[in-house]
Design a protein around this motif. Structure first.
Motif, PDB file in Angstrom:
ATOM      1  N   LYS A 105      -7.448   5.541  -9.398  1.00 43.73           N
ATOM      2  CA  LYS A 105      -6.568   4.727  -8.567  1.00 43.73           C
ATOM      3  C   LYS A 105      -6.453   5.366  -7.188  1.00 43.73           C
ATOM      4  CE  LYS A 105      -3.953   3.193 -12.501  1.00 43.73           C
ATOM      5  NZ  LYS A 105      -2.729   3.311 -13.248  1.00 43.73           N
ATOM      6  N   ARG A 106      -6.377   4.516  -6.169  1.00 46.10           N
ATOM      7  CA  ARG A 106      -6.184   5.019  -4.807  1.00 46.10           C
ATOM      8  C   ARG A 106      -4.752   5.488  -4.644  1.00 46.10           C
ATOM      9  NH1 ARG A 106      -7.979   0.194  -1.042  1.00 46.10           N
ATOM     10  NH2 ARG A 106      -5.740   0.196  -1.017  1.00 46.10           N
ATOM     11  N   LYS A 107      -4.568   6.670  -4.090  1.00 47.24           N
ATOM     12  CA  LYS A 107      -3.218   7.177  -3.866  1.00 47.24           C
ATOM     13  C   LYS A 107      -2.610   6.612  -2.598  1.00 47.24           C
ATOM     14  CE  LYS A 107      -3.845  11.479  -6.334  1.00 47.24           C
ATOM     15  NZ  LYS A 107      -3.793  12.921  -6.297  1.00 47.24           N
ATOM     16  N   GLU A 108      -3.437   6.314  -1.601  1.00 42.32           N
ATOM     17  CA  GLU A 108      -2.896   5.778  -0.346  1.00 42.32           C
ATOM     18  C   GLU A 108      -2.465   4.335  -0.552  1.00 42.32           C
ATOM     19  OE1 GLU A 108      -7.250   4.750  -0.244  1.00 42.32           O
ATOM     20  OE2 GLU A 108      -6.157   6.538  -0.757  1.00 42.32           O
ATOM     21  N   ILE A 109      -1.505   3.913   0.243  1.00 39.65           N
ATOM     22  CA  ILE A 109      -0.987   2.558   0.083  1.00 39.65           C
ATOM     23  C   ILE A 109      -1.430   1.623   1.206  1.00 39.65           C
ATOM     24  CG2 ILE A 109       0.983   3.289  -1.295  1.00 39.65           C
ATOM     25  CD1 ILE A 109       2.741   3.013   1.170  1.00 39.65           C
ATOM     26  N   VAL A 110      -2.107   2.147   2.210  1.00 33.43           N
ATOM     27  CA  VAL A 110      -2.589   1.303   3.304  1.00 33.43           C
ATOM     28  C   VAL A 110      -3.640   0.338   2.772  1.00 33.43           C
ATOM     29  CG1 VAL A 110      -3.817   1.287   5.505  1.00 33.43           C
ATOM     30  CG2 VAL A 110      -2.116   3.054   5.037  1.00 33.43           C
ATOM     31  N   GLY A 111      -3.492  -0.921   3.120  1.00 34.32           N
ATOM     32  CA  GLY A 111      -4.418  -1.944   2.672  1.00 34.32           C
ATOM     33  C   GLY A 111      -4.034  -2.598   1.359  1.00 34.32           C
ATOM     34  N   LYS A 112      -2.969  -2.128   0.759  1.00 37.52           N
ATOM     35  CA  LYS A 112      -2.537  -2.701  -0.522  1.00 37.52           C
ATOM     36  C   LYS A 112      -1.514  -3.811  -0.299  1.00 37.52           C
ATOM     37  CE  LYS A 112      -3.434   1.198  -3.515  1.00 37.52           C
ATOM     38  NZ  LYS A 112      -2.882   2.053  -4.552  1.00 37.52           N
ATOM     39  N   ARG A 113      -1.413  -4.698  -1.274  1.00 39.28           N
ATOM     40  CA  ARG A 113      -0.453  -5.791  -1.247  1.00 39.28           C
ATOM     41  C   ARG A 113       0.901  -5.272  -1.731  1.00 39.28           C
ATOM     42  NH1 ARG A 113      -1.463 -10.284   0.639  1.00 39.28           N
ATOM     43  NH2 ARG A 113       0.054 -11.293  -0.674  1.00 39.28           N
ATOM     44  N   PHE A 114       1.965  -5.910  -1.260  1.00 44.52           N
ATOM     45  CA  PHE A 114       3.308  -5.531  -1.692  1.00 44.52           C
ATOM     46  C   PHE A 114       4.150  -6.777  -1.928  1.00 44.52           C
ATOM     47  CE2 PHE A 114       3.758  -6.035   2.839  1.00 44.52           C
ATOM     48  CZ  PHE A 114       4.991  -6.638   2.979  1.00 44.52           C
ATOM     49  N   LEU A 115       5.237  -6.573  -2.638  1.00 46.40           N
ATOM     50  CA  LEU A 115       6.223  -7.606  -2.918  1.00 46.40           C
ATOM     51  C   LEU A 115       7.581  -6.942  -2.711  1.00 46.40           C
ATOM     52  CD1 LEU A 115       6.495 -10.521  -4.039  1.00 46.40           C
ATOM     53  CD2 LEU A 115       6.631  -9.515  -6.304  1.00 46.40           C
ATOM     54  N   SER A 127       6.101 -11.311   0.399  1.00 44.50           N
ATOM     55  CA  SER A 127       4.894 -10.551   0.065  1.00 44.50           C
ATOM     56  C   SER A 127       4.060 -10.356   1.315  1.00 44.50           C
ATOM     57  CB  SER A 127       4.089 -11.294  -0.998  1.00 44.50           C
ATOM     58  OG  SER A 127       3.708 -12.569  -0.511  1.00 44.50           O
ATOM     59  N   GLY A 128       3.120  -9.434   1.233  1.00 39.58           N
ATOM     60  CA  GLY A 128       2.253  -9.166   2.368  1.00 39.58           C
ATOM     61  C   GLY A 128       1.317  -8.008   2.111  1.00 39.58           C
ATOM     62  N   ILE A 129       0.832  -7.423   3.214  1.00 36.75           N
ATOM     63  CA  ILE A 129      -0.127  -6.321   3.153  1.00 36.75           C
ATOM     64  C   ILE A 129       0.391  -5.170   4.004  1.00 36.75           C
ATOM     65  CG2 ILE A 129      -2.492  -5.605   3.721  1.00 36.75           C
ATOM     66  CD1 ILE A 129      -3.341  -8.478   3.313  1.00 36.75           C
ATOM     67  N   ILE A 130       0.230  -3.948   3.509  1.00 37.63           N
ATOM     68  CA  ILE A 130       0.594  -2.752   4.269  1.00 37.63           C
ATOM     69  C   ILE A 130      -0.593  -2.400   5.156  1.00 37.63           C
ATOM     70  CG2 ILE A 130       1.210  -0.316   4.140  1.00 37.63           C
ATOM     71  CD1 ILE A 130       2.417  -0.959   1.352  1.00 37.63           C
ATOM     72  N   ARG A 131      -0.370  -2.350   6.468  1.00 35.96           N
ATOM     73  CA  ARG A 131      -1.444  -2.092   7.427  1.00 35.96           C
ATOM     74  C   ARG A 131      -1.522  -0.636   7.880  1.00 35.96           C
ATOM     75  NH1 ARG A 131      -5.084  -5.831   6.646  1.00 35.96           N
ATOM     76  NH2 ARG A 131      -4.263  -7.924   6.860  1.00 35.96           N
ATOM     77  N   ALA A 132      -0.397   0.074   7.899  1.00 32.84           N
ATOM     78  CA  ALA A 132      -0.383   1.486   8.308  1.00 32.84           C
ATOM     79  C   ALA A 132       0.895   2.135   7.786  1.00 32.84           C
ATOM     80  CB  ALA A 132      -0.443   1.602   9.828  1.00 32.84           C
ATOM     81  N   VAL A 133       0.901   3.454   7.719  1.00 26.46           N
ATOM     82  CA  VAL A 133       2.089   4.215   7.314  1.00 26.46           C
ATOM     83  C   VAL A 133       2.248   5.410   8.243  1.00 26.46           C
ATOM     84  CG1 VAL A 133       2.099   3.545   4.879  1.00 26.46           C
ATOM     85  CG2 VAL A 133       0.760   5.503   5.588  1.00 26.46           C
ATOM     86  N   ASN A 134       3.472   5.932   8.341  1.00 25.97           N
ATOM     87  CA  ASN A 134       3.707   7.090   9.193  1.00 25.97           C
ATOM     88  C   ASN A 134       3.575   8.407   8.435  1.00 25.97           C
ATOM     89  OD1 ASN A 134       6.074   6.898   7.685  1.00 25.97           O
ATOM     90  ND2 ASN A 134       7.380   7.585   9.361  1.00 25.97           N
ATOM     91  N   ARG A 135       3.443   8.360   7.127  1.00 22.17           N
ATOM     92  CA  ARG A 135       3.320   9.571   6.307  1.00 22.17           C
ATOM     93  C   ARG A 135       2.276   9.352   5.219  1.00 22.17           C
ATOM     94  NH1 ARG A 135       6.832  13.293   7.588  1.00 22.17           N
ATOM     95  NH2 ARG A 135       8.725  12.665   8.613  1.00 22.17           N
ATOM     96  N   THR A 136       1.636  10.427   4.805  1.00 21.56           N
ATOM     97  CA  THR A 136       0.662  10.303   3.716  1.00 21.56           C
ATOM     98  C   THR A 136       1.342  10.344   2.354  1.00 21.56           C
ATOM     99  OG1 THR A 136       0.287  12.698   3.802  1.00 21.56           O
ATOM    100  CG2 THR A 136      -1.240  11.291   5.030  1.00 21.56           C
ATOM    101  N   ASP A 137       2.540  10.913   2.286  1.00 20.58           N
ATOM    102  CA  ASP A 137       3.297  10.986   1.035  1.00 20.58           C
ATOM    103  C   ASP A 137       4.145   9.726   0.889  1.00 20.58           C
ATOM    104  OD1 ASP A 137       4.723  11.667  -1.219  1.00 20.58           O
ATOM    105  OD2 ASP A 137       5.923  13.219  -0.234  1.00 20.58           O
ATOM    106  N   SER A 138       3.793   8.856  -0.046  1.00 22.20           N
ATOM    107  CA  SER A 138       4.503   7.592  -0.202  1.00 22.20           C
ATOM    108  C   SER A 138       5.886   7.734  -0.827  1.00 22.20           C
ATOM    109  CB  SER A 138       3.664   6.613  -1.025  1.00 22.20           C
ATOM    110  OG  SER A 138       3.441   7.139  -2.308  1.00 22.20           O
ATOM    111  N   THR A 139       6.247   8.932  -1.291  1.00 13.49           N
ATOM    112  CA  THR A 139       7.572   9.143  -1.874  1.00 13.49           C
ATOM    113  C   THR A 139       8.552   9.755  -0.877  1.00 13.49           C
ATOM    114  OG1 THR A 139       6.973  11.327  -2.723  1.00 13.49           O
ATOM    115  CG2 THR A 139       6.592   9.432  -4.176  1.00 13.49           C
ATOM    116  N   HIS A 140       8.115  10.040   0.324  1.00 12.94           N
ATOM    117  CA  HIS A 140       8.969  10.665   1.338  1.00 12.94           C
ATOM    118  C   HIS A 140      10.091   9.708   1.748  1.00 12.94           C
ATOM    119  CE1 HIS A 140      10.191  12.772   4.967  1.00 12.94           C
ATOM    120  NE2 HIS A 140       9.545  13.817   4.476  1.00 12.94           N
TER     121      HIS A 140
END
Length: 86
Positions: free
Chosen positions: A5-15, A35-48
Protein backbone atom coordinates in the motif's frame (compact mmCIF):
# COMPACT_ATOMS: atom_id res chain seq x y z
CA UNK A 1 0.33 -11.94 -4.79
CA UNK A 2 0.51 -9.28 -2.09
CA UNK A 3 0.49 -5.61 -3.06
CA UNK A 4 2.19 -2.92 -0.99
CA UNK A 5 0.00 0.00 0.00
CA UNK A 6 1.16 3.54 -0.72
CA UNK A 7 1.90 5.44 2.47
CA UNK A 8 1.59 8.88 0.88
CA UNK A 9 -1.87 10.34 0.54
CA UNK A 10 -1.27 12.69 -2.40
CA UNK A 11 -3.35 11.64 -5.37
CA UNK A 12 -5.77 9.59 -3.29
CA UNK A 13 -9.53 10.07 -3.07
CA UNK A 14 -11.15 11.21 0.16
CA UNK A 15 -14.58 11.49 1.73
CA UNK A 16 -15.24 14.05 4.46
CA UNK A 17 -17.80 15.78 6.68
CA UNK A 18 -17.28 19.30 8.06
CA UNK A 19 -17.52 19.79 11.82
CA UNK A 20 -21.14 19.55 12.91
CA UNK A 21 -22.66 19.81 16.39
CA UNK A 22 -23.69 16.48 17.92
CA UNK A 23 -24.08 14.39 14.77
CA UNK A 24 -26.88 11.82 14.91
CA UNK A 25 -25.69 8.39 13.87
CA UNK A 26 -29.21 7.48 12.83
CA UNK A 27 -29.12 10.30 10.22
CA UNK A 28 -25.64 9.64 8.77
CA UNK A 29 -26.96 10.22 5.24
CA UNK A 30 -27.77 13.85 6.14
CA UNK A 31 -24.29 14.81 7.38
CA UNK A 32 -23.18 16.80 4.32
CA UNK A 33 -20.63 14.43 2.83
CA UNK A 34 -18.15 15.76 0.26
CA UNK A 35 -15.59 13.89 -1.81
CA UNK A 36 -12.56 14.75 -3.87
CA UNK A 37 -8.85 14.23 -4.47
CA UNK A 38 -5.85 15.24 -2.35
CA UNK A 39 -3.46 17.19 -4.59
CA UNK A 40 -0.67 18.13 -2.12
CA UNK A 41 0.21 18.02 1.58
CA UNK A 42 2.44 20.15 3.80
CA UNK A 43 3.87 17.17 5.72
CA UNK A 44 4.95 13.65 4.83
CA UNK A 45 3.55 12.27 8.10
CA UNK A 46 -0.21 11.94 7.63
CA UNK A 47 -0.79 11.57 11.39
CA UNK A 48 0.78 14.93 12.30
CA UNK A 49 -1.68 17.28 14.08
CA UNK A 50 -0.87 20.24 11.80
CA UNK A 51 -1.40 18.34 8.55
CA UNK A 52 -2.84 20.52 5.79
CA UNK A 53 -4.01 19.19 2.45
CA UNK A 54 -4.58 20.91 -0.86
CA UNK A 55 -7.89 19.37 -1.84
CA UNK A 56 -9.97 19.44 -4.99
CA UNK A 57 -13.62 18.74 -4.26
CA UNK A 58 -15.66 16.83 -6.85
CA UNK A 59 -18.45 19.42 -6.83
CA UNK A 60 -16.06 22.34 -7.54
CA UNK A 61 -13.87 23.17 -10.50
CA UNK A 62 -10.14 22.44 -10.40
CA UNK A 63 -9.49 26.20 -10.16
CA UNK A 64 -11.07 26.21 -6.68
CA UNK A 65 -8.59 24.00 -4.88
CA UNK A 66 -8.12 24.92 -1.23
CA UNK A 67 -5.77 24.21 1.65
CA UNK A 68 -7.60 22.65 4.60
CA UNK A 69 -6.46 21.70 8.07
CA UNK A 70 -7.67 18.13 8.41
CA UNK A 71 -7.95 17.82 12.19
CA UNK A 72 -9.44 21.28 12.74
CA UNK A 73 -11.88 21.43 9.83
CA UNK A 74 -13.52 18.02 9.66
CA UNK A 75 -15.54 15.71 11.88
CA UNK A 76 -14.78 12.80 9.52
CA UNK A 77 -11.95 12.58 6.97
CA UNK A 78 -11.57 9.22 5.22
CA UNK A 79 -8.80 8.48 2.70
CA UNK A 80 -8.75 5.50 0.35
CA UNK A 81 -6.35 2.79 1.42
CA UNK A 82 -6.21 0.46 -1.51
CA UNK A 83 -8.08 -0.50 -4.62
CA UNK A 84 -8.77 -4.09 -5.56
CA UNK A 85 -9.62 -5.39 -9.00
CA UNK A 86 -12.21 -8.14 -8.88
Amino acid sequence: MEYKKRKEIVGKRFLCVKNINKPKLSRICDWGWRSGIIRAVNRTDSTHPSLKCLVEFDDSGWEKREWVSVQKSFQVFLVECGLTWA
